[in-house]
Design an enzyme around this catalytic site. Sequence first.
Site, PDB file in Angstrom:
ATOM      1  N   GLU A  76       0.791  -1.129  -0.060  1.00 31.17           N
ATOM      2  CA  GLU A  76       0.016   0.189  -0.025  1.00 31.17           C
ATOM      3  C   GLU A  76       0.738   1.289   0.010  1.00 31.17           C
ATOM      4  OE1 GLU A  76      -2.834  -0.195  -0.735  1.00 31.17           O
ATOM      5  OE2 GLU A  76      -3.557  -2.144   0.168  1.00 31.17           O
ATOM      6  N   HIS A  95      -2.296   2.677   8.826  1.00 33.30           N
ATOM      7  CA  HIS A  95      -3.248   1.795   8.198  1.00 33.30           C
ATOM      8  C   HIS A  95      -3.424   0.621   8.890  1.00 33.30           C
ATOM      9  CE1 HIS A  95      -5.559  -0.579   5.454  1.00 33.30           C
ATOM     10  NE2 HIS A  95      -4.583  -1.340   4.912  1.00 33.30           N
ATOM     11  N   HIS A  97      -5.912  -3.066  10.031  1.00 33.16           N
ATOM     12  CA  HIS A  97      -7.487  -3.698   9.806  1.00 33.16           C
ATOM     13  C   HIS A  97      -8.039  -4.134  11.392  1.00 33.16           C
ATOM     14  CE1 HIS A  97      -5.213  -5.642   5.910  1.00 33.16           C
ATOM     15  NE2 HIS A  97      -5.441  -4.371   5.994  1.00 33.16           N
ATOM     16  N   TYR A 116     -19.914  12.714  20.127  1.00 27.62           N
ATOM     17  CA  TYR A 116     -19.406  13.812  19.683  1.00 27.62           C
ATOM     18  C   TYR A 116     -17.865  13.720  19.165  1.00 27.62           C
ATOM     19  CZ  TYR A 116     -16.840  14.485  24.095  1.00 27.62           C
ATOM     20  OH  TYR A 116     -15.889  14.059  25.098  1.00 27.62           O
ATOM     21  N   HIS A 158     -11.861  -3.747   3.672  1.00 29.14           N
ATOM     22  CA  HIS A 158     -10.341  -3.595   3.817  1.00 29.14           C
ATOM     23  C   HIS A 158      -9.989  -3.454   5.435  1.00 29.14           C
ATOM     24  CE1 HIS A 158      -6.308  -2.221   1.634  1.00 29.14           C
ATOM     25  NE2 HIS A 158      -6.291  -2.642   2.904  1.00 29.14           N
ATOM     26  N   TYR A 211      -9.161  21.765  20.657  1.00 33.01           N
ATOM     27  CA  TYR A 211      -9.324  20.793  21.653  1.00 33.01           C
ATOM     28  C   TYR A 211      -8.344  19.994  21.859  1.00 33.01           C
ATOM     29  CZ  TYR A 211     -11.027  16.262  23.890  1.00 33.01           C
ATOM     30  OH  TYR A 211     -11.062  15.505  24.769  1.00 33.01           O
TER      31      TYR A 211
END
Length: 219
Positions: A76, A95, A97, A116, A158, A211
């Site tokens: 990827e 990334h 899974h 929120y 994915h 925040y």
Amino acid sequence: MRSEETELRSAVIATALEMNRRGINVNKSGNVSARLRDGFIITPTGIPYEHLVPADLIFVRLADNAMEGERLPSSEWEMHAEVYRLRADAQAIVHCHSCFATALACQNLPIPAFHYMVAAAGGDSIDVVPYRTFGTHELALAAAEGLREKNACLLEHHGSLALGKNLEKALAMAAEVENLAHQYCVVRQLGDVRLIPADEMRRVIEKFRTYGLQPGEKR
């Protein structure tokens, strides 16, 4: 190799190990990258994270996709490249899974404003990027588009993708997405999902711009 680069490479490996330790990724799936000079470094394909050393990471130059390293990069790598090209503010990408986020992605179910904290990803929902074959240019472009204005997305059939201004924040975003996905799956079991009104989410999104920031710190 300069000491700063070695430290960054070690931090990428530590982040990959941490996502597995936290249970948001399993074995060799997923990948981690960090911006470096005129490109980025990324974990290699097919090597367990616990076996990695800094030299195993691959450098990819954004201008022409030229690569430096003895290993082959994650399948990827192009997805990371397209995100970095589109998002100049992104300094790291995670990334994974993770279970609940992937379950929602497989059913093409975005995470709406039921809580929120969805705003932590930069909007009033965490959306699903349409399915494309893993490791393809098509997926890379679709994933980057999914992160054009938000800091996390789900990848259909994915997993999930998250970015941040550093590795720690990218990992925290990936973990937050999984936590929200878990909560959302539970809420769906309790009946009709109650959502926060759009005008309130706009206020929340605005509040998230500052925040958790200390004086002088930028998001």
